[in-house]
Design a protein around this motif. Structure first.
Motif, PDB file in Angstrom:
ATOM      1  N   ALA A 148       0.810  -1.212  -0.120  1.00 58.64           N
ATOM      2  CA  ALA A 148       0.060   0.144   0.064  1.00 58.64           C
ATOM      3  C   ALA A 148       0.999   1.277   0.010  1.00 58.64           C
ATOM      4  CB  ALA A 148      -0.898  -0.003   1.056  1.00 58.64           C
ATOM      5  N   HIS A 149       0.366   2.506  -0.039  1.00 61.28           N
ATOM      6  CA  HIS A 149       1.003   3.495   0.013  1.00 61.28           C
ATOM      7  C   HIS A 149       0.325   4.542   0.782  1.00 61.28           C
ATOM      8  CE1 HIS A 149      -0.917   5.991  -3.212  1.00 61.28           C
ATOM      9  NE2 HIS A 149      -1.321   4.535  -3.784  1.00 61.28           N
TER      10      HIS A 149
ATOM     11  N   ILE B  71      -0.647   4.605  10.933  1.00 61.18           N
ATOM     12  CA  ILE B  71      -0.209   4.138   9.524  1.00 61.18           C
ATOM     13  C   ILE B  71       0.118   2.639   9.859  1.00 61.18           C
ATOM     14  CG2 ILE B  71       1.314   4.062   7.664  1.00 61.18           C
ATOM     15  CD1 ILE B  71       1.781   6.938   8.016  1.00 61.18           C
ATOM     16  N   GLU B  72       0.941   2.300  10.715  1.00 60.32           N
ATOM     17  CA  GLU B  72       1.207   0.908  10.971  1.00 60.32           C
ATOM     18  C   GLU B  72       0.193  -0.145  11.392  1.00 60.32           C
ATOM     19  OE1 GLU B  72       4.605   0.905  13.535  1.00 60.32           O
ATOM     20  OE2 GLU B  72       5.907   1.627  11.823  1.00 60.32           O
TER      21      GLU B  72
ATOM     22  N   TYR C  77       3.721  -4.202   3.176  1.00 58.47           N
ATOM     23  CA  TYR C  77       4.593  -2.964   3.140  1.00 58.47           C
ATOM     24  C   TYR C  77       3.753  -1.733   2.794  1.00 58.47           C
ATOM     25  CZ  TYR C  77       8.312  -6.371   1.993  1.00 58.47           C
ATOM     26  OH  TYR C  77       9.271  -7.454   2.235  1.00 58.47           O
ATOM     27  N   VAL C  78       4.164  -0.717   3.475  1.00 60.73           N
ATOM     28  CA  VAL C  78       3.598   0.571   3.272  1.00 60.73           C
ATOM     29  C   VAL C  78       4.791   1.466   2.735  1.00 60.73           C
ATOM     30  CG1 VAL C  78       2.346   2.420   4.063  1.00 60.73           C
ATOM     31  CG2 VAL C  78       1.740   0.151   5.027  1.00 60.73           C
ATOM     32  N   LEU C  79       4.342   2.139   1.502  1.00 63.07           N
ATOM     33  CA  LEU C  79       5.344   2.913   0.812  1.00 63.07           C
ATOM     34  C   LEU C  79       4.793   4.514   1.137  1.00 63.07           C
ATOM     35  CD1 LEU C  79       6.066   0.866  -2.561  1.00 63.07           C
ATOM     36  CD2 LEU C  79       7.236   1.002  -0.399  1.00 63.07           C
ATOM     37  N   ASP C  80       5.837   5.419   1.441  1.00 61.70           N
ATOM     38  CA  ASP C  80       5.721   6.875   1.536  1.00 61.70           C
ATOM     39  C   ASP C  80       5.450   7.389   0.116  1.00 61.70           C
ATOM     40  OD1 ASP C  80       5.257   9.428   2.080  1.00 61.70           O
ATOM     41  OD2 ASP C  80       6.880   9.397   3.225  1.00 61.70           O
ATOM     42  N   SER C  81       4.574   7.699  -0.290  1.00 62.79           N
ATOM     43  CA  SER C  81       4.217   8.294  -1.767  1.00 62.79           C
ATOM     44  C   SER C  81       4.712   9.703  -1.972  1.00 62.79           C
ATOM     45  CB  SER C  81       2.937   8.002  -2.488  1.00 62.79           C
ATOM     46  OG  SER C  81       1.934   8.767  -1.797  1.00 62.79           O
TER      47      SER C  81
ATOM     48  N   VAL D 147      10.134   3.478   2.746  1.00 64.17           N
ATOM     49  CA  VAL D 147       9.271   2.246   3.224  1.00 64.17           C
ATOM     50  C   VAL D 147       8.672   2.768   4.700  1.00 64.17           C
ATOM     51  CG1 VAL D 147       9.362  -0.158   3.801  1.00 64.17           C
ATOM     52  CG2 VAL D 147      10.427   0.521   1.867  1.00 64.17           C
ATOM     53  N   ILE D 148       7.617   2.479   5.087  1.00 62.86           N
ATOM     54  CA  ILE D 148       7.160   3.029   6.591  1.00 62.86           C
ATOM     55  C   ILE D 148       6.959   1.820   7.195  1.00 62.86           C
ATOM     56  CG2 ILE D 148       5.082   3.872   7.818  1.00 62.86           C
ATOM     57  CD1 ILE D 148       4.662   5.985   5.301  1.00 62.86           C
ATOM     58  N   LEU D 149       6.530   0.662   6.675  1.00 63.53           N
ATOM     59  CA  LEU D 149       6.446  -0.593   7.055  1.00 63.53           C
ATOM     60  C   LEU D 149       6.744  -1.741   6.201  1.00 63.53           C
ATOM     61  CD1 LEU D 149       4.750  -2.378   9.570  1.00 63.53           C
ATOM     62  CD2 LEU D 149       2.768  -2.475   7.728  1.00 63.53           C
TER      63      LEU D 149
END
Length: 174
Positions: free
Chosen positions: A33-34, A135-136, A146-150, A156-158
């Motif tokens: 996700a982002h 966010i997490e 995975y969570v990406l900072d767009s 990568v945040i998570l």
């Protein structure tokens, strides 16, 4: 007839394998996700309030600097206009006084900038941590690996997915 049966069995086997490969890796794929963290932070009410407080403090420092600068300019004009009527000793003392005042203004400017930066860090760090935790939590609740900072320069945040570091080190022999 045998060829047709073999062909039919191979076709059935191929179709089964194709279906299995289409559906089986779904559990092995990482969910990504982002989020634009800059936008999120800029819209957080706590961040907006903190920014207003910081702007207020910055204006106070600017007003103090402006007052000191006016005092300096006034003294420069006064001393310059009266310099011919004074002795060299008094003019030297005035010059020293002006240099000291100019140095105090420069020190205040530097201290004010440092204080603003320190205050900003104190106020914003808990808000950044709060946003990251949210966010997490949302990412884990929705099973994202995975969570990406767009946002520009994001990262990568998570990262809950498989880390390949050990496997790659083994492949490289260390």
């Amino acid at each position: 007839l045998i060829n047709k049966q073999i062909m039919k069995q191979l076709f059935t086997l191929f179709t089964c394998l194709l279906l299995l490969t289409a559906f089986a890796p779904a559990h092995a794929q990482s969910k990504v996700a982002h989020i634009n963290t800059q936008q999120l932070l800029s819209e957080m009410p706590e961040v907006i309030a903190a920014n207003k407080e910081l702007e207020k403090l910055e204006k106070q420092y600017a007003t103090q600097l402006e007052t000191s600068a006016k005092e300096f300019d006034t003294k420069v004009k006064s001393y310059s206009a009266d310099a011919e009527n004074q002795t060299d000793l008094i003019n030297q003392q005035r010059q020293t006084e002006l240099q000291d005042l100019q140095q105090r203004i420069a020190e205040f400017r530097q201290t004010a900038a440092q204080e603003l930066q320190k205050k900003q860090a104190e106020m914003m760090r808990p808000l950044y941590d709060k946003a990251r935790a949210a966010i997490e939590t949302v990412a884990k609740a929705q099973s994202f690996d995975y969570v990406l900072d767009s946002s520009t320069g994001g990262s990568v945040i998570l990262a809950e997915g498989k880390d390949l570091m050990a496997d790659v080190k083994q492949k490289l022999g260390f």
